[in-house]
Design a protein around this motif. Structure first.
Motif, PDB file in Angstrom:
ATOM      1  N   ARG A 103      -3.657   5.278  -1.809  1.00  0.00           N
ATOM      2  CA  ARG A 103      -4.453   6.312  -1.140  1.00  0.00           C
ATOM      3  C   ARG A 103      -3.767   7.644  -1.379  1.00  0.00           C
ATOM      4  O   ARG A 103      -2.587   7.691  -1.761  1.00  0.00           O
ATOM      5  N   THR A 142     -16.300  -4.717  -0.657  1.00  0.00           N
ATOM      6  CA  THR A 142     -15.743  -3.705   0.256  1.00  0.00           C
ATOM      7  C   THR A 142     -16.820  -2.725   0.686  1.00  0.00           C
ATOM      8  O   THR A 142     -16.673  -2.031   1.652  1.00  0.00           O
ATOM      9  N   GLN A 200      -7.376  -0.246  -7.454  1.00  0.00           N
ATOM     10  CA  GLN A 200      -6.444  -0.173  -6.317  1.00  0.00           C
ATOM     11  C   GLN A 200      -6.673   1.080  -5.465  1.00  0.00           C
ATOM     12  O   GLN A 200      -6.188   1.168  -4.345  1.00  0.00           O
ATOM     13  N   PRO A 206     -10.209  -1.226   4.007  1.00  0.00           N
ATOM     14  CA  PRO A 206     -10.097  -0.200   2.963  1.00  0.00           C
ATOM     15  C   PRO A 206     -10.417   1.189   3.509  1.00  0.00           C
ATOM     16  O   PRO A 206      -9.962   2.194   2.976  1.00  0.00           O
ATOM     17  N   GLU A 265       0.851  -1.197   0.000  1.00  0.00           N
ATOM     18  CA  GLU A 265       0.000   0.000   0.000  1.00  0.00           C
ATOM     19  C   GLU A 265       0.882   1.241   0.000  1.00  0.00           C
ATOM     20  O   GLU A 265       1.866   1.296   0.727  1.00  0.00           O
ATOM     21  N   GLU A 270      -1.028  -3.067  -4.300  1.00  0.00           N
ATOM     22  CA  GLU A 270      -2.431  -3.461  -4.170  1.00  0.00           C
ATOM     23  C   GLU A 270      -3.343  -2.309  -3.779  1.00  0.00           C
ATOM     24  O   GLU A 270      -4.543  -2.338  -4.027  1.00  0.00           O
ATOM     25  N   ARG A 271      -2.774  -1.336  -3.067  1.00  0.00           N
ATOM     26  CA  ARG A 271      -3.629  -0.267  -2.536  1.00  0.00           C
ATOM     27  C   ARG A 271      -2.977   1.089  -2.722  1.00  0.00           C
ATOM     28  O   ARG A 271      -1.789   1.252  -2.418  1.00  0.00           O
ATOM     29  N   MET A 315      -8.289   3.160  -2.962  1.00  0.00           N
ATOM     30  CA  MET A 315      -9.189   2.753  -1.872  1.00  0.00           C
ATOM     31  C   MET A 315     -10.415   3.673  -1.803  1.00  0.00           C
ATOM     32  O   MET A 315     -10.317   4.873  -2.061  1.00  0.00           O
TER      33      MET A 315
END
Ligand code: SAH
Ligand code: F3S
Length: 473
Positions: A256, A469, A278, A425, A216, A253-254, A280
Motif C-alpha cells: 500500500r 476482492t 500485490q 484489502p 504487508e 503479499e500486500r 491493494m
C-alpha cells in the motif's frame, strides 16, 4: 538488530522508554525508529508513562487541537516526573527525562521550553539520528536540549534499518517533506523540503522487513506519489517503478502507499494498479474540496475535473479500486455554493472512508491571514452534513461486502475467546472465529455482515484461491 552501541553510553541497566504518538502514520514509523536508536542506549519500550525513565511525546501540528493536547498531556506528565523525582530522593534511582518530538516541537521550538520548563528535550522530525548526543546531554543534566535543525544530510543515512516487525503489517517511509505549500498546511514548514530515499535503500529495508515476517508493507510519505528515488547510473525511479520492484520480493503479499497528491499521479503509477496484484485496491487520495475556486485559493495544483478524470482512470486500471479522501470545510472564503460542490463531488465519486476537518488556521500559513474566515458554527454545520454523507457511503460499502470472499490479514486476537481480527484489502477491520494458528496469516473469509466501521466474516474452508476482492465502490 544491527545498531552500533553508542560509545559514550556507560549505564548497563535497562531503562524504560515510553513513547506516545500523535497524528499520522509517518509519526508511527518515526516513533519505531526512535525506539530503535534508543534501544542501543539501553532503553526498553514500556507501554506506560508511569515509572518510565524517558517519556517522548511524538507530536502532530496539523490542527490546533493537536498542539493543545500536547500541552495538557505535558501538564499531566509533570506530576509523574515530580513524583519520580521525589521517589528518587527518598529511595534512590533516576529521574524521568521528558521529551517533545515531532511537528509541534519543530513549529514551537523554544516556546515549549518556556511554557513547560520541566521538559528536558525538544527535537524536530529531522533529528532522530542525533538522539544519542541529546540523551547524553539530558542524562548529564546539562540543561534543556533543543534541536530543530534541518540537517544537510538526510536522517535516513544515519538511522539503522528497521529489522523488527510488530505483527505482519509494517510501515516504510520512502519520501518525506513537501514543497507544495498548500496555503492551509504546516507540513512544508515542519517537515522541510521534499526528499526521496534512494531506491536501493528502500528495497533493502523492505527485504529485511519481509525476512522479519512482514506480509504487508505500507510505503509512507507526505506526498508519497511524488517519490523520485535515485536508482544508480544517474537514473531515478518513480513510485510506480518502485512498487513493481518491491512486488518481486518473495513473501511480500500486500503493498500500500499513502498519502498521495492528485496532481502527482503518474501514468506509471496508475499502470501499477493494473499490473501489480500485490498492490491493494484501496487508495487514499485527498481532494480537500469540490470547488475549483477553493482549490485555487488552497494552492492545490489540480481542479475538480482533473480529480474526477483521475479517479476514472484509476478505476479503469483496477475496476475493484475503492477510494478514501481528506476534506477541509470552512476554508477562508468558502461559500454555501462551494460547499455544495464538495457534496456533489462526494456523491459522484463515492468514498468508502474519509477524514474530514474544519479548517483550522495555522500560524505562519498564508490562509491563516486571509480576510474572509468562516464562522465556526457554519464550519460545524458543514462538517456534520459532509460527515453524514460520507458515513452513508461507508456503511453502504461495508454492507455491499456481504457474501463476498476476501483475503483478510489476521493481525490480532479479538475481544472474545476464539476470535481473531484482521484487515480486508480495503483496510476494513474484519472479525472472525478462527483458530489461533491462523494469527499472522492471510485467510479467505466470506463476509457475513457489514457494519458502520467493521465487517464480520466466516472462514472459507477448501475455497482458497476463489478470491474475489472486488466489492465495487
Ligand atoms: N500531503 C498529505 C498530508 C496532509 S495533512 C495530503 O495531501 O493528504 C493531512 C490532512 O489534514 C490534509 O489532507 C488536510 O485535509 C488536513 N489538514 C491539513 N491542514 C489543515 C488545516 N489547517 N485545517 C484543517 N485540516 C487540515
Ligand atoms: Fe500539506 Fe499540501 Fe503538502 S496538504 S503536506 S502542503 S501537499
Amino acid at each position: 538488530m544491527i545498531v552500533r552501541p553508542y560509545k559514550g553510553y556507560r549505564n548497563p541497566l535497562p531503562k524504560k522508554l515510553h513513547i506516545k504518538t500523535y497524528g499520522c502514520q509517518m509519526n508511527v514509523y518515526d516513533s519505531a525508529r526512535m525506539a530503535d536508536v534508543l534501544a542501543a542506549l539501553g532503553y526498553v519500550f514500556t507501554d506506560k508513562a508511569d515509572g518510565a525513565d524517558m517519556v517522548i511525546l511524538n507530536t502532530c501540528h496539523i490542527r490546533e487541537k493537536a498542539a493543545e493536547k500536547v500541552y495538557s498531556e505535558l501538564g499531566r506528565l509533570r506530576h509523574l516526573k515530580n513524583a519520580r523525582a521525589q521517589d528518587a530522593g527518598e529511595k534512590g534511582g533516576g529521574r524521568m527525562i521528558l521529551a517533545v518530538a515531532g511537528c509541534v516541537a519543530q513549529a514551537e521550538g523554544a516556546e515549549i521550553l518556556e511554557r513547560a520548563p520541566y521538559v528536558d528535550m525538544v527535537f524536530g522530525p529531522q533529528t532522530y539520528h542525533r538522539l544519542p548526543e541529546m540523551v547524553a546531554r539530558a542524562e548529564r543534566h546539562a540543561g534543556a536540549v533543543l534541536d530543530t535543525d534541518f540537517p544537510a544530510d538526510p536522517k535516513f543515512d544515519h538511522l539503522p534499518d528497521q529489522t523488527r516487525v510488530d505483527g505482519k503489517a509494517a510501515f516504510l517511509t520512502v519520501q518525506e517533506g513537501c514543497d507544495k505549500f498548500c496555503t492551509f498546511c504546516v507540513v512544508p514548514y515542519t517537515r522541510g523540503t521534499e526528499y526521496s530515499r534512494p531506491a536501493a535503500d528502500v528495497i533493502g529495508e523492505a527485504r529485511k522487513l519481509v525476512a522479519a515476517g512482514a506480509l504487508e508493507i505500507t510505503l509512507l510519505g507526505q506526498n508519497v506519489n511524488c517519490y523520485h528515488g535515485e536508482a544508480g547510473n544517474g537514473t531515478e525511479w518513480g513510485l510506480g517503478r518502485l512498487i513493481a520492484e518491491l512486488a518481486e520480493i518473495g513473501g511480500l503479499e500486500r503493498i500500500r502507499y499513502t498519502t498521495s497528491y492528485p496532481a502527482d499521479m503518474s501514468d506509471e503509477l496508475i499502470a501499477a494498479h493494473r499490473d501489480v496484484p500485490q498492490l491493494m485496491p484501496f487508495l487514499h487520495l485527498p481532494v480537500q474540496s469540490g470547488s475549483d475556486r477553493v482549490l485555487a485559493a488552497m494552492n492545490r495544483r489540480h481542479g475538480v475535473d482533473e480529480y474526477r478524470r483521475l479517479t476514472d482512470r484509476l478505476r479503469a486500471a483496477r475496476p475493484d479500486l475503492a477510494l478514501s479522501s481528506d476534506f477541509i470545510v470552512g476554508f477562508p472564503g468558502e461559500t454555501d455554493a462551494d460547499f455544495e460542490a464538495t457534496l456533489e463531488l462526494v456523491r459522484e465519486v463515492g468514498f468508502i472512508q474519509a477524514y474530514s476537518f474544519k479548517y483550522s488556521p495555522r500560524p505562519g500559513t498564508p490562509a491563516s491571514t486571509m480576510e474572509i474566515q468562516v464562522d465556526d458554527d457554519v464550519k460545524t454545520a458543514r462538517l456534520a452534513a459532509l460527515q453524514n454523507l460520507l458515513n452513508e457511503q461507508q456503511v453502504a460499502f461495508n454492507q455491499a461486502c456481504r457474501d463476498k470472499v476476501m483475503p483478510v490479514l489476521l493481525e490480532r486476537a479479538g475481544k472474545h475467546p476464539g476470535q481473531l481480527v484482521g484487515r480486508s484489502p480495503y483496510m476494513q477491520p474484519v472479525h472472525t472465529d478462527a483458530p489461533d494458528n491462523l494469527l499472522g496469516t492471510i485467510a479467505e473469509l466470506r463476509i457475513a455482515a457489514g457494519y458502520a466501521n467493521s465487517l464480520a466474516g466466516v472462514l472459507v474452508e477448501g475455497e482458497v484461491g476463489a478470491t474475489e476482492t472486488g466489492a465495487g465502490a
